[in-house]
Design a protein around this motif. Structure first.
Motif, PDB file in Angstrom:
ATOM      1  N   GLN A  81     -14.140 -22.353 -25.036  1.00 59.70           N
ATOM      2  CA  GLN A  81     -14.776 -22.688 -23.756  1.00 59.70           C
ATOM      3  C   GLN A  81     -14.653 -21.538 -22.743  1.00 59.70           C
ATOM      4  O   GLN A  81     -14.554 -21.768 -21.536  1.00 59.70           O
ATOM      5  CB  GLN A  81     -14.142 -23.961 -23.195  1.00 59.70           C
ATOM      6  N   GLN A  82     -14.671 -20.297 -23.219  1.00 59.87           N
ATOM      7  CA  GLN A  82     -14.464 -19.138 -22.343  1.00 59.87           C
ATOM      8  C   GLN A  82     -15.427 -19.101 -21.161  1.00 59.87           C
ATOM      9  O   GLN A  82     -15.082 -18.569 -20.093  1.00 59.87           O
ATOM     10  CB  GLN A  82     -14.603 -17.832 -23.144  1.00 59.87           C
ATOM     11  N   ASN A  83     -16.625 -19.627 -21.338  1.00 68.07           N
ATOM     12  CA  ASN A  83     -17.649 -19.514 -20.292  1.00 68.07           C
ATOM     13  C   ASN A  83     -17.689 -20.707 -19.336  1.00 68.07           C
ATOM     14  O   ASN A  83     -18.570 -20.771 -18.471  1.00 68.07           O
ATOM     15  CB  ASN A  83     -19.027 -19.329 -20.944  1.00 68.07           C
ATOM     16  N   LEU A  84     -16.756 -21.613 -19.471  1.00 60.91           N
ATOM     17  CA  LEU A  84     -16.744 -22.776 -18.575  1.00 60.91           C
ATOM     18  C   LEU A  84     -16.417 -22.321 -17.154  1.00 60.91           C
ATOM     19  O   LEU A  84     -15.397 -21.682 -16.911  1.00 60.91           O
ATOM     20  CB  LEU A  84     -15.720 -23.803 -19.048  1.00 60.91           C
ATOM     21  N   SER A  85     -17.263 -22.674 -16.211  1.00 63.37           N
ATOM     22  CA  SER A  85     -17.083 -22.248 -14.821  1.00 63.37           C
ATOM     23  C   SER A  85     -16.063 -23.131 -14.110  1.00 63.37           C
ATOM     24  O   SER A  85     -15.840 -24.284 -14.498  1.00 63.37           O
ATOM     25  CB  SER A  85     -18.413 -22.328 -14.076  1.00 63.37           C
ATOM     26  N   PRO A  86     -15.424 -22.616 -13.049  1.00 63.86           N
ATOM     27  CA  PRO A  86     -14.537 -23.472 -12.244  1.00 63.86           C
ATOM     28  C   PRO A  86     -15.254 -24.713 -11.716  1.00 63.86           C
ATOM     29  O   PRO A  86     -14.657 -25.791 -11.655  1.00 63.86           O
ATOM     30  CB  PRO A  86     -14.085 -22.551 -11.113  1.00 63.86           C
ATOM     31  N   HIS A  91     -13.820 -20.429  -3.851  1.00 67.02           N
ATOM     32  CA  HIS A  91     -15.103 -21.143  -3.880  1.00 67.02           C
ATOM     33  C   HIS A  91     -15.020 -22.495  -4.566  1.00 67.02           C
ATOM     34  O   HIS A  91     -16.003 -23.241  -4.591  1.00 67.02           O
ATOM     35  CB  HIS A  91     -16.177 -20.275  -4.561  1.00 67.02           C
ATOM     36  N   GLN A  92     -13.848 -22.853  -5.122  1.00 72.02           N
ATOM     37  CA  GLN A  92     -13.649 -24.167  -5.731  1.00 72.02           C
ATOM     38  C   GLN A  92     -12.200 -24.573  -5.477  1.00 72.02           C
ATOM     39  O   GLN A  92     -11.337 -24.493  -6.357  1.00 72.02           O
ATOM     40  CB  GLN A  92     -13.953 -24.122  -7.229  1.00 72.02           C
ATOM     41  N   PRO A  93     -11.866 -25.010  -4.263  1.00 73.17           N
ATOM     42  CA  PRO A  93     -10.465 -25.159  -3.861  1.00 73.17           C
ATOM     43  C   PRO A  93      -9.698 -26.243  -4.601  1.00 73.17           C
ATOM     44  O   PRO A  93      -8.473 -26.287  -4.495  1.00 73.17           O
ATOM     45  CB  PRO A  93     -10.571 -25.480  -2.363  1.00 73.17           C
ATOM     46  N   GLN A  94     -10.379 -27.080  -5.368  1.00 71.85           N
ATOM     47  CA  GLN A  94      -9.658 -28.069  -6.176  1.00 71.85           C
ATOM     48  C   GLN A  94      -9.104 -27.460  -7.463  1.00 71.85           C
ATOM     49  O   GLN A  94      -8.348 -28.113  -8.183  1.00 71.85           O
ATOM     50  CB  GLN A  94     -10.571 -29.241  -6.533  1.00 71.85           C
ATOM     51  N   ILE A 118      -3.512 -15.856 -17.586  1.00 65.47           N
ATOM     52  CA  ILE A 118      -4.300 -16.515 -16.557  1.00 65.47           C
ATOM     53  C   ILE A 118      -4.753 -17.878 -17.083  1.00 65.47           C
ATOM     54  O   ILE A 118      -5.361 -17.960 -18.155  1.00 65.47           O
ATOM     55  CB  ILE A 118      -5.540 -15.688 -16.154  1.00 65.47           C
ATOM     56  N   PHE A 119      -4.436 -18.917 -16.326  1.00 65.65           N
ATOM     57  CA  PHE A 119      -4.879 -20.276 -16.629  1.00 65.65           C
ATOM     58  C   PHE A 119      -5.531 -20.865 -15.375  1.00 65.65           C
ATOM     59  O   PHE A 119      -5.227 -20.451 -14.254  1.00 65.65           O
ATOM     60  CB  PHE A 119      -3.700 -21.171 -17.019  1.00 65.65           C
ATOM     61  N   ARG A 120      -6.400 -21.842 -15.593  1.00 63.68           N
ATOM     62  CA  ARG A 120      -6.960 -22.625 -14.486  1.00 63.68           C
ATOM     63  C   ARG A 120      -6.567 -24.081 -14.635  1.00 63.68           C
ATOM     64  O   ARG A 120      -6.675 -24.645 -15.730  1.00 63.68           O
ATOM     65  CB  ARG A 120      -8.491 -22.520 -14.445  1.00 63.68           C
ATOM     66  N   GLN A 121      -6.158 -24.674 -13.525  1.00 65.47           N
ATOM     67  CA  GLN A 121      -5.726 -26.073 -13.520  1.00 65.47           C
ATOM     68  C   GLN A 121      -6.496 -26.843 -12.464  1.00 65.47           C
ATOM     69  O   GLN A 121      -6.733 -26.350 -11.372  1.00 65.47           O
ATOM     70  CB  GLN A 121      -4.232 -26.147 -13.207  1.00 65.47           C
ATOM     71  N   CYS A 122      -6.869 -28.081 -12.798  1.00 60.83           N
ATOM     72  CA  CYS A 122      -7.527 -28.940 -11.820  1.00 60.83           C
ATOM     73  C   CYS A 122      -7.062 -30.377 -11.999  1.00 60.83           C
ATOM     74  O   CYS A 122      -7.048 -30.900 -13.119  1.00 60.83           O
ATOM     75  CB  CYS A 122      -9.053 -28.873 -11.970  1.00 60.83           C
ATOM     76  N   ASN A 123      -6.646 -31.004 -10.917  1.00 65.24           N
ATOM     77  CA  ASN A 123      -6.442 -32.448 -10.887  1.00 65.24           C
ATOM     78  C   ASN A 123      -6.778 -32.947  -9.491  1.00 65.24           C
ATOM     79  O   ASN A 123      -6.720 -32.194  -8.523  1.00 65.24           O
ATOM     80  CB  ASN A 123      -5.020 -32.847 -11.320  1.00 65.24           C
TER      81      ASN A 123
END
Length: 367
Positions: free
Chosen positions: A52-57, A96-99, A351-356
Motif C-alpha cells: 500500500q505504498q501509494n496510500l495517501s494520508p 494537511h491531514q492533522p488526524q 517512518i510510519f503513519r498512524q491515525c485514530n
C-alpha cells in the motif's frame, strides 16, 4: 444483484491473532469491500494489507473514519501539545491531514509537509524503572508500553487505529525479555509492533475473575499521560510501579470532573459479541465494583489489574508484526493491547503513519 467483493481473508498462520487481506483498493473502497474488512477486523482483531505504498494520508484518514463516520477528531485531541506528556516526543502531526501522525526514528528532511524533523523511536529506558544494560541493548529489547490508543480524558477511546509502514530499516531480530522473574522471552523483528488480544485475556480468566471483570468499572486519572510522566513502568511494560512518583493534581492542567473517564472493564465486540478485558494499565486510578465497593488505593488497583492482564501477554499470545514497507494494519482498539519494541542504530530511518479518531460513543460494556 449484490456486488461481490474481491477481497480475500487469510488468517495468519502460527500467530495467535490477525489476518492478511488481499485485493483491496483502499483508496477507493466501496461499501461491500468495507464490510468484508470490518467483519474481518472484528473477527481477527488485526488485519494487514501489503503493498500500500501509494496510500495517501487523506485515504488513510477516510479509511479510519469509515469505522465511525460521525467523528473527525484525532483520538488524543490536543494532549500531544503538553510538553510533559509521555506521548509528546513520539509523534508529529501531518499539516494537511492533522488526524494523521508521523512516528518513527531518525532525521527526515521532508515528508508530507513536515520539514527537517527528527523522529524518536520510544525506548524502554526512558519509561521503565529498570533497563537492559547498554552492552546488551542492541540484541535485546522489551515491550515499551502495553496500551490502548485513547486520551482517557474528555474523549472516547477510538474504535480502530490504522498504522502504515512508509520506511522500514531491516536488520537482525532481537530477543524480547520480560525481565519479571518469569523467564518469559520471545524473538521479535527489530522495531516490531506487538499485539495481544484482550478477548483472549478475558477467556483466560477463572469464572470468578470473569464475574468480577464483568461487574467492574475502571476510573482513569485526569490528564493521565501528564500524571504518569514522573512514574516508571514494570519491566514488561504492562502497567506502572507504585513508587509515589505520579504528579499531584496541583501540577496538572485544570481538571473538569465530568471529563474523567470511567469505563467498563469489559468491552463487547460489535460483531461477535465476545468480551475483551480492555484496560489501559498505566492510566488506571480506581475500580468500582458491582457491590458498590470502591478500590482507590493505587497500588492495590494496579496489582488487581496486573494479575488479570498478565496471562494475556504471555509469549504464546503475542503477535509481533514483521513490517515491510507499504504494509498497513488496522487494529481493533477496543479489543487489543499493543506495544512498540526495539532500538534502532544511528542512521536507521524509520517512518510510519498512524491515525485514530476519538469515538462518537463510549465502548459498549457486557450488558
Amino acid at each position: 444483484m449484490a456486488i461481490k467483493s474481491s477481497i480475500t481473508v487469510h488468517p495468519l498462520e502460527d500467530q495467535p491473532l490477525g489476518a492478511e487481506l488481499r485485493n483491496a483498493d483502499l483508496e477507493n473502497l466501496n461499501e461491500t469491500d468495507f464490510e468484508v474488512i470490518r467483519r474481518a477486523l472484528y473477527t481477527y482483531q488485526v488485519v494487514l494489507f501489503k503493498g500500500q505504498q501509494n496510500l495517501s494520508p487523506k485515504a488513510q484518514y477516510e479509511l479510519t473514519r469509515k469505522f465511525d463516520p460521525l467523528v473527525t477528531t484525532y483520538g488524543h485531541g490536543k494532549t500531544l501539545d503538553a510538553k510533559r506528556s509521555v506521548l509528546h516526543p513520539d509523534l508529529k502531526t501531518i499539516p494537511h491531514q492533522p488526524q494523521v501522525q508521523v512516528i518513527g526514528n531518525g532525521p527526515v528532511a521532508s515528508y508530507e509537509g513536515l520539514e527537517n524533523i527528527t523522529l524518536k523511536h520510544p525506548h524502554h529506558k526512558t519509561f521503565h524503572k529498570t533497563s537492559i544494560s547498554e552492552e546488551d541493548d542492541r540484541d535485546n529489547t522489551r515491550f515499551y508500553r502495553w496500551h490502548i490508543d485513547a486520551a482517557l480524558y474528555a474523549l472516547n477511546p477510538p474504535k480502530v487505529t490504522t498504522l502504515m509502514a512508509v520506511s522500514v530499516p531491516k536488520s537482525a531480530p532481537q530477543k524480547l525479555r520480560y525481565d519479571d522473574g518469569s523467564g518469559d522471552e520471545l524473538v521479535v523483528p527489530r522495531g516490531s509492533t506487538c499485539f495481544a488480544s484482550s478477548e483472549t485475556t478475558y477467556d483466560l480468566l477463572s469464572d470468578t475473575d470473569k464475574e468480577f471483570a464483568r461487574g467492574t468499572r475502571v476510573q482513569y486519572h485526569a490528564h493521565p499521560y501528564i500524571w504518569m510522566s514522573g512514574a516508571r513502568s514494570r519491566s514488561h511494560g504492562l502497567g506502572m510501579e507504585s513508587d509515589g512518583l505520579e504528579l499531584p493534581d496541583s501540577e496538572l492542567p485544570p481538571i473538569e470532573q465530568e471529563k474523567i473517564a470511567i469505563l467498563p472493564m469489559c468491552w463487547k465486540n460489535p460483531v461477535t459479541g465476545r468480551l475483551a478485558l480492555q484496560v489501559h494499565p498505566s492510566a488506571v486510578e480506581k475500580l468500582y465494583l458491582s457491590d458498590g465497593t470502591v478500590i482507590d488505593d493505587l497500588k492495590e488497583v494496579r496489582e488487581i489489574v496486573h494479575r488479570l492482564q498478565r496471562p494475556g501477554i504471555a509469549p504464546e499470545h503475542v503477535f509481533p508484526v514483521d513490517w515491510d514497507e507499504g504494509d498497513i494494519a488496522i487494529f481493533n482498539n477496543h479489543a487489543v493491547l499493543h506495544s512498540v519494541t526495539g532500538r534502532f542504530a544511528a542512521g536507521e530511518v524509520r517512518i510510519f503513519r498512524q491515525c485514530n479518531l476519538a469515538a462518537s460513543e463510549p465502548p459498549a460494556g457486557p450488558e
